[in-house]
Design a protein around this motif. Structure first.
Motif, PDB file in Angstrom:
ATOM      1  N   LEU A 251     -16.442   6.050   9.714  1.00 10.65           N
ATOM      2  CA  LEU A 251     -17.264   7.088   9.088  1.00 10.65           C
ATOM      3  C   LEU A 251     -17.976   6.572   7.848  1.00 10.65           C
ATOM      4  O   LEU A 251     -19.158   6.871   7.617  1.00 10.65           O
ATOM      5  N   ALA A 252     -17.267   5.783   7.039  1.00 13.91           N
ATOM      6  CA  ALA A 252     -17.895   5.218   5.843  1.00 13.91           C
ATOM      7  C   ALA A 252     -19.009   4.247   6.219  1.00 13.91           C
ATOM      8  O   ALA A 252     -20.080   4.223   5.578  1.00 13.91           O
ATOM      9  N   LEU A 253     -18.790   3.448   7.266  1.00 13.93           N
ATOM     10  CA  LEU A 253     -19.823   2.501   7.699  1.00 13.93           C
ATOM     11  C   LEU A 253     -21.059   3.228   8.219  1.00 13.93           C
ATOM     12  O   LEU A 253     -22.191   2.826   7.935  1.00 13.93           O
ATOM     13  N   ARG A 254     -20.856   4.298   8.968  1.00 12.45           N
ATOM     14  CA  ARG A 254     -22.000   5.056   9.472  1.00 12.45           C
ATOM     15  C   ARG A 254     -22.777   5.700   8.332  1.00 12.45           C
ATOM     16  O   ARG A 254     -24.009   5.683   8.312  1.00 12.45           O
ATOM     17  N   ALA A 262     -21.847   9.100  -0.012  1.00 13.07           N
ATOM     18  CA  ALA A 262     -20.408   9.352   0.020  1.00 13.07           C
ATOM     19  C   ALA A 262     -20.085  10.815   0.282  1.00 13.07           C
ATOM     20  O   ALA A 262     -19.042  11.146   0.851  1.00 13.07           O
ATOM     21  N   GLN A 263     -20.986  11.717  -0.126  1.00 15.33           N
ATOM     22  CA  GLN A 263     -20.710  13.137   0.084  1.00 15.33           C
ATOM     23  C   GLN A 263     -20.622  13.472   1.573  1.00 15.33           C
ATOM     24  O   GLN A 263     -19.883  14.389   1.970  1.00 15.33           O
ATOM     25  N   LEU A 267     -17.566  15.343   3.623  1.00 17.00           N
ATOM     26  CA  LEU A 267     -17.774  16.471   4.524  1.00 17.00           C
ATOM     27  C   LEU A 267     -17.142  16.206   5.883  1.00 17.00           C
ATOM     28  O   LEU A 267     -16.469  17.077   6.454  1.00 17.00           O
ATOM     29  N   PHE A 268     -17.352  14.989   6.412  1.00 13.22           N
ATOM     30  CA  PHE A 268     -16.756  14.647   7.709  1.00 13.22           C
ATOM     31  C   PHE A 268     -15.234  14.746   7.654  1.00 13.22           C
ATOM     32  O   PHE A 268     -14.596  15.272   8.563  1.00 13.22           O
ATOM     33  N   GLU A 269     -14.646  14.219   6.593  1.00 18.10           N
ATOM     34  CA  GLU A 269     -13.187  14.256   6.457  1.00 18.10           C
ATOM     35  C   GLU A 269     -12.687  15.696   6.346  1.00 18.10           C
ATOM     36  O   GLU A 269     -11.638  16.059   6.902  1.00 18.10           O
ATOM     37  N   ALA A 270     -13.433  16.524   5.617  1.00 21.36           N
ATOM     38  CA  ALA A 270     -13.032  17.923   5.477  1.00 21.36           C
ATOM     39  C   ALA A 270     -13.078  18.642   6.819  1.00 21.36           C
ATOM     40  O   ALA A 270     -12.174  19.417   7.156  1.00 21.36           O
ATOM     41  N   LEU A 271     -14.128  18.389   7.603  1.00 19.57           N
ATOM     42  CA  LEU A 271     -14.228  19.011   8.919  1.00 19.57           C
ATOM     43  C   LEU A 271     -13.121  18.526   9.844  1.00 19.57           C
ATOM     44  O   LEU A 271     -12.573  19.297  10.644  1.00 19.57           O
ATOM     45  N   TRP A 311     -23.098   7.457  17.349  1.00 18.27           N
ATOM     46  CA  TRP A 311     -24.472   7.760  17.730  1.00 18.27           C
ATOM     47  C   TRP A 311     -24.973   8.992  16.982  1.00 18.27           C
ATOM     48  O   TRP A 311     -24.201   9.762  16.448  1.00 18.27           O
ATOM     49  N   GLY A 312     -26.280   9.172  16.973  1.00 24.84           N
ATOM     50  CA  GLY A 312     -26.883  10.433  16.610  1.00 24.84           C
ATOM     51  C   GLY A 312     -26.959  10.731  15.129  1.00 24.84           C
ATOM     52  O   GLY A 312     -26.544   9.943  14.275  1.00 24.84           O
ATOM     53  N   PRO A 313     -27.457  11.924  14.804  1.00 27.35           N
ATOM     54  CA  PRO A 313     -27.677  12.330  13.411  1.00 27.35           C
ATOM     55  C   PRO A 313     -26.375  12.773  12.749  1.00 27.35           C
ATOM     56  O   PRO A 313     -25.314  12.845  13.380  1.00 27.35           O
ATOM     57  N   ALA A 314     -26.490  13.134  11.476  1.00 23.42           N
ATOM     58  CA  ALA A 314     -25.304  13.514  10.700  1.00 23.42           C
ATOM     59  C   ALA A 314     -24.633  14.752  11.275  1.00 23.42           C
ATOM     60  O   ALA A 314     -23.400  14.836  11.310  1.00 23.42           O
TER      61      ALA A 314
END
Length: 414
Positions: A251-254, A262-263, A267-271, A311-314
């Protein structure tokens, strides 16, 4: 005794009215909050005391001794009373925390003191966790294992999140001394609850007493001779090996590669955490008829979501992170319940220690492999390989008739 079916000592109430078990789940969540608070305090103090490399060594110092001792912890879990083992090693943890607090009051933090704390906790975990892993089988009926796991895991996740949220504040104002003291209090509460209120309702089969090495070897022979147990141990050992690197590094690399910042990672980690909590608690509301089949199907979906992270957008990555969390929370509950209900109780501690050993021994290699692939190929490649491997691994038990038809409701009736 060699039967996998425990002997009932007392009639448990219906799970929804089992207030003693509800209280135990809350006490465990309180302890998890204290652990999260302590982990943050240890990491922060290590960063302030030593170089980043040494700080990383301190934080990871408990992993190696835990891996070395885990199999012996499984032996003790299969031959001893789980309550006594849990009280003993929680008491040792309290002693370690009090020692660290007094040490910090007398002198500034040192690398040696922090290493002592990390290693001592790793050893305590290795003895405590296998016994704690058998306690559900002693407390609730087979048919209630899924409900117990759903509420227990949800409460633990919420406790960990709460402890992490306040951990930074506590260490900023009270330092390592305050954090150690608070965590020691949570362990003392656990000891008191186990000693006074937590009484087993079922008697488990005990392993024949031999030398520890013979009992460890006996555990491996049991694993080799029981295909259902072997499949569960392999599957539960490998659960985190695909998702851990994809989430921890990927996730950090993407976010870095796409310029999301970093925000976005936060968000990804929270989800992911939200999905895990919802996935776990959903089992209590919508329990599947065939738990093992539902759990492995969820993990096939998780493998596909890991592939989609590359893949794909945020917004697509965010959705995939939520799916990974939800499937992880759901599958961990139903498969853990299946594991507890189907493994011969004379080997439950040793089989549980083997599932934990997979994370300790193989996770560093999985992290390194993911990072190497990400640096030498296109970034989507490690996501595709790790997610594809997860899907392939989980399809295997779905082709096994035993897992397609297994139901804990039927086991409880029997």
């Amino acid at each position: 005794m060699t039967s996998a079916e425990p002997v009932q000592l007392a009639e448990p109430p219906a799970f929804r009215r089992d207030h003693r078990i509800h209280a135990w789940i809350l006490v465990k969540a309180l302890s998890d909050a204290g652990d999260a608070l302590w982990t943050i305090a240890l990491a922060w103090t290590a960063v302030q005391t030593a170089s980043p490399a040494v700080a990383g060594l301190i934080v990871a110092a408990g992993t190696l001794p835990r891996a070395v001792v885990l199999l012996f912890g499984g032996v003790i879990a299969d031959r001893s009373d789980a309550r006594r083992v849990m009280m003993l090693f929680n008491a040792v943890r309290v002693c370690v925390l009090v020692t660290v607090a007094l040490w910090m009051l007398a002198a500034p933090p040192t690398v040696g003191a922090l290493l002592f704390a990390a290693v001592a906790f790793g050893v305590c975990d290795a003895f405590y966790e296998p016994s704690a892993g058998t306690i559900a089988r002693r407390l609730v009926r087979t048919t209630d294992l899924s409900s117990y796991g759903a509420f227990s895991q949800t409460a633990s996740r919420l406790g960990t999140m709460a402890g992490a949220a306040v951990g930074g504040v506590i260490v900023a104002y009270a330092g390592l001394v305050g954090s150690a003291t608070i965590n020691a209090v949570t362990f003392a509460v656990v000891i008191a609850f186990i000693a006074i209120w937590l009484r087993p309702r079922f008697l488990l089969a005990r392993a024949d007493r031999q030398s520890a090495l013979r009992e460890i070897a006996g555990g491996f022979r049991h694993l080799a001779g029981n295909p259902t147990t072997r499949t569960l141990v392999v599957a539960l050992s490998g659960l985190n090996l695909a998702v851990g690197p994809a989430v921890g590094i990927g996730l950090a690399l993407r976010a870095q590669d796409e310029g999301w910042g970093a925000q976005a990672v936060g968000l990804f980690e929270a989800l992911l955490g939200l999905g895990a909590a919802l996935g776990a608690v959903s089992v209590a509301r919508w329990r599947p008829l065939r738990e093992a089949r539902a759990g492995f199907r969820a993990l096939v979906l998780q493998g596909a979501a890991i592939v989609a992270l590359g893949w794909g957008p945020a917004w697509g990555v965010a959705a995939s992170a939520f799916v990974i969390g939800a499937t992880a929370g759901y599958a961990s509950v139903v498969l853990s319940a299946t594991f507890s209900a189907t493994v011969d109780t004379a080997f439950l501690g040793r089989m549980g220690s083997l599932t934990r050993l997979g994370d300790d021994c193989l996770m560093p290699l999985a992290m390194a492999a993911f990072g190497m692939l990400a640096s030498t190929t296109a970034l989507w490649v490690p996501f595709a390989l790790f997610g594809g491997a997860m899907m392939a691994l989980m399809i295997v038990p779905l082709t096994t008739p035993a897992f397609r038809t297994m139901s804990l409701r039927a086991a409880g009736s029997a």
